[in-house]
Design an enzyme around this catalytic site. Structure first.
Site, PDB file in Angstrom:
ATOM      1  N   ASP A   1      28.570 -37.369  -0.235  1.00 51.85           N
ATOM      2  CA  ASP A   1      29.526 -37.123  -1.015  1.00 51.85           C
ATOM      3  C   ASP A   1      30.754 -37.338  -0.235  1.00 51.85           C
ATOM      4  OD1 ASP A   1      32.005 -36.225  -2.182  1.00 51.85           O
ATOM      5  OD2 ASP A   1      30.803 -35.371  -3.865  1.00 51.85           O
ATOM      6  N   HIS A   2      31.364 -38.415  -0.096  1.00 47.46           N
ATOM      7  CA  HIS A   2      32.363 -38.241   1.362  1.00 47.46           C
ATOM      8  C   HIS A   2      33.648 -37.228   1.140  1.00 47.46           C
ATOM      9  CE1 HIS A   2      34.939 -41.034  -1.291  1.00 47.46           C
ATOM     10  NE2 HIS A   2      35.898 -40.658  -0.386  1.00 47.46           N
TER      11      HIS A   2
ATOM     12  N   HIS B   1      32.750 -35.800  -6.575  1.00 49.23           N
ATOM     13  CA  HIS B   1      33.879 -35.331  -5.769  1.00 49.23           C
ATOM     14  C   HIS B   1      34.758 -33.985  -6.147  1.00 49.23           C
ATOM     15  CE1 HIS B   1      32.958 -38.854  -3.807  1.00 49.23           C
ATOM     16  NE2 HIS B   1      33.679 -39.814  -4.540  1.00 49.23           N
TER      17      HIS B   1
HETATM   18  C1  BG6 Z   1      34.988 -43.261  -4.493  1.00 45.57           C
HETATM   19  C2  BG6 Z   1      34.893 -43.724  -5.736  1.00 45.57           C
HETATM   20  O1  BG6 Z   1      33.747 -42.516  -4.631  1.00 45.57           O
HETATM   21  O2  BG6 Z   1      35.813 -42.605  -3.996  1.00 45.57           O
HETATM   22  C3  BG6 Z   1      36.245 -44.778  -5.836  1.00 45.57           C
HETATM   23  O3  BG6 Z   1      33.843 -44.703  -5.977  1.00 45.57           O
HETATM   24  C4  BG6 Z   1      37.328 -44.076  -5.477  1.00 45.57           C
HETATM   25  O4  BG6 Z   1      36.291 -45.221  -7.332  1.00 45.57           O
HETATM   26  C5  BG6 Z   1      37.152 -43.360  -4.031  1.00 45.57           C
HETATM   27  O5  BG6 Z   1      38.292 -44.868  -5.490  1.00 45.57           O
HETATM   28  C6  BG6 Z   1      38.216 -42.410  -3.661  1.00 45.57           C
HETATM   29  O6  BG6 Z   1      38.160 -41.970  -2.490  1.00 45.57           O
HETATM   30  P1  BG6 Z   1      39.189 -41.530  -1.737  1.00 45.57           P
HETATM   31  O7  BG6 Z   1      38.777 -40.957  -0.106  1.00 45.57           O
HETATM   32  O8  BG6 Z   1      40.052 -42.807  -1.332  1.00 45.57           O
HETATM   33  O9  BG6 Z   1      40.000 -40.478  -2.443  1.00 45.57           O
END
Ligand code: BG6
Length: 503
Positions: free
Chosen positions: A185-186, A248
């Site tokens: 989960d980044h 997230h």
């Molecule tokens: C991803 C989603 O996990 O996270 C995307 O699939 C979203 O839809 C993205 O745009 C948002 O990531 P960040 O790091 O730009 O907030």
């Protein structure tokens, strides 16, 4: 530059080697780790895909990705040339068992060349429906029997609902041990998200008031200005609740709400997070309309530019009922949080790109001040801006300078960019380094993923059975549908909008 202890020799296979995630995120992350001297002395990266590439043409394509998406966008005086020597391409059909011999051969060759058995990492940067196909084939190769050195990384979405997530866990765990599986989960790799633990547990100041006695409510907003960016095919079967809330946002909520861990051991931290997910009040289907709001963007204008509505996006049905916005009110039924609402919202095509957590404290008694002093009185608020700004703000009252006693809310701000010269690593850098080091703290365990699915299942099921009647219901460049304002206004609150300096 810095460099502490580098991981031991690592061989990284990336399925989806010709895909977008590798191009935009994984290779730039590995390249930056290389420049910062975090990559192992001995490493090799093998991109795997169906498309034909020679090693040379593959590297050229990846360099193009670096120029567009890396935080360091150039070749860094020959660093790219050095780094890219260790990057090769393996064209293979991942659906055929015999293709996997190529992987074993590369691993054997590297082991001989390096004189040591390396960590072997399989990164599945592929469409989710391919994971149940590839994983069993990998499971059959001998390399995967090595529970200590072989790891598999699985991208989100992890399953489509509770059942499919459970099935995927069962499948993966029939071939790999839990310690070998890294579910990404980044958001958990973002500096500001990791810093929540430091803020809460490395300071004596916050933890004593971090509970229902002092906190009135909590808000988490993950707003985006972009639409679905050509990902309509995927997004149609996902929607905002699956795409952002199940993973997230609930993970951020766990960091905010968890009890203090007794150590930084991966399982200890994950146990504490699972406790939060298990304590989230189950939502009865008949209550869904009162605690959850969905929205879909119409066409309109974004910063002077005409943008299509969701239903006009590529690969999206013109009658689609997929939500591009979701807001939910959760409660966590435990001693710390009983009756404190956690309002969360996320959406595409909103006014700002902003991920913000705000803790709203109960109001202080203001009886002692004259009425004119208290006109602009605001309760204390602690705000953690996760991105794109990275800061922490504490709002408190100050006396406006002058001969009369007038109070103003002011902010005390800690800003990462101002406090530190070095650029923060990107989330994928942190997470890839952790995989090489075998540290699973920032990755989701099987029970954690399933517990998160359980939380949103009643909403998903109710929304699936009751079609929305008002879609599209918000315009681009807004803060989503009006019902989202009503959701929080019913409790006498308003969404905190974090435009710099906003009160
Ligand atoms: C991803 C989603 O996990 O996270 C995307 O699939 C979203 O839809 C993205 O745009 C948002 O990531 P960040 O790091 O730009 O907030």
């Amino acid at each position: 530059m810095q460099s502490n202890k580098r991981p031991s020799a690592s061989l990284i296979f990336i399925f989806g080697g010709s895909g977008d995630l590798n191009y935009r995120k994984l290779i730039p992350a590995l390249y930056n780790l290389y420049i910062d001297e975090w990559m192992p002395e001995q490493f090799a990266i093998v991109g795997i895909g169906r498309k034909p590439f020679s090693d040379e043409s593959y590297r050229e394509r990846l360099l193009d990705g670096i120029k567009q998406f890396s935080r360091r966008k150039d070749e860094q005086n020959g660093k790219w040339a050095e780094f890219s020597k260790s990057v090769t391409y393996l064209q293979m059909d991942a659906e055929k068992d015999e293709s996997y011999d190529g992987i074993t051969n590369i691993a054997k060759q590297k082991e001989q060349e390096w004189g040591t058995h390396p960590n072997i990492i399989f990164y599945l940067a592929v469409a989710p429906q391919l994971v149940p196909d590839i994983a069993p084939k990998l499971g059959k190769i001998e390399l995967c029997g090595d529970k200590k050195c072989t790891r598999i990384v699985v991208e989100k979405p992890f399953g489509h609902d509770l059942k499919s997530a459970h099935d995927l866990n069962t499948l993966l765990m029939s071939m790999f041990s839990e310690d070998q599986i890294y579910r990404i989960d980044h958001y958990l790799g973002k500096e500001t998200v990791q810093n929540i633990l430091a803020l809460r547990f490395a300071n004596a100041l916050f933890e004593p008031i971090w509970n229902r006695n002092y906190i009135d409510h909590v808000q988490i907003t993950a707003a985006e200005t972009v639409g679905v960016e050509g990902r309509g095919g995927y997004y149609e079967s996902a929607g905002a609740l699956r795409d952002m809330v199940q993973n997230h946002i609930l993970q951020i909520m766990c960091m905010v709400a968890m009890e203090a861990p007794v150590s930084f051991d991966a399982n200890e931290i994950r146990n504490k997070k699972v406790d939060v997910l298990n304590a989230i009040r189950r939502i009865a289907p008949e209550d869904v309309h009162a605690i959850a709001v969905r929205g879909q963007y119409a066409d309109g204008w974004m910063k002077g530019e005409k943008v299509p509505g969701y239903r006009q996006e590529e690969s999206v049905s013109p009658t689609s009922n997929t939500e591009t916005f979701a807001a939910v009110k959760f409660y966590i039924d435990n001693w710390r949080w009983q009756d404190v609402p956690f309002y969360v919202r996320t959406g595409k095509r909103l006014r700002e790109k902003n991920t913000v957590i705000s803790m709203h404290f109960r109001p202080a008694p203001n009886y002692a001040f004259p009425p004119e002093a208290a006109d602009s009185w605001r309760p204390n608020r602690l705000t953690i801006t996760v991105s794109p700004e990275m800061d922490i703000r504490i709002r408190f009252q100050a006396k406006r300078p002058g001969q009369t006693m007038i109070l103003d809310p002011v902010d005390m701000i800690f800003n990462y960019d101002k406090a530190y010269e070095n650029h923060e690593p990107e989330a994928y850098e942190t997470l890839l380094l952790d995989v090489m080091e075998g540290n699973a703290t920032l990755f989701m365990r099987a029970d954690q993923v399933e517990a998160a699915w359980k939380v949103i299942t009643p909403i998903l099921e109710t929304w699936e059975t009751r079609a929305p009647v008002d879609f599209p219901n918000y315009v681009p460049n807004s803060w989503g549908p009006e019902d989202a304002e009503a959701l929080i206004a019913r409790d006498g609150n308003t969404w905190a909008t974090m435009t710099a300096g906003a009160k």
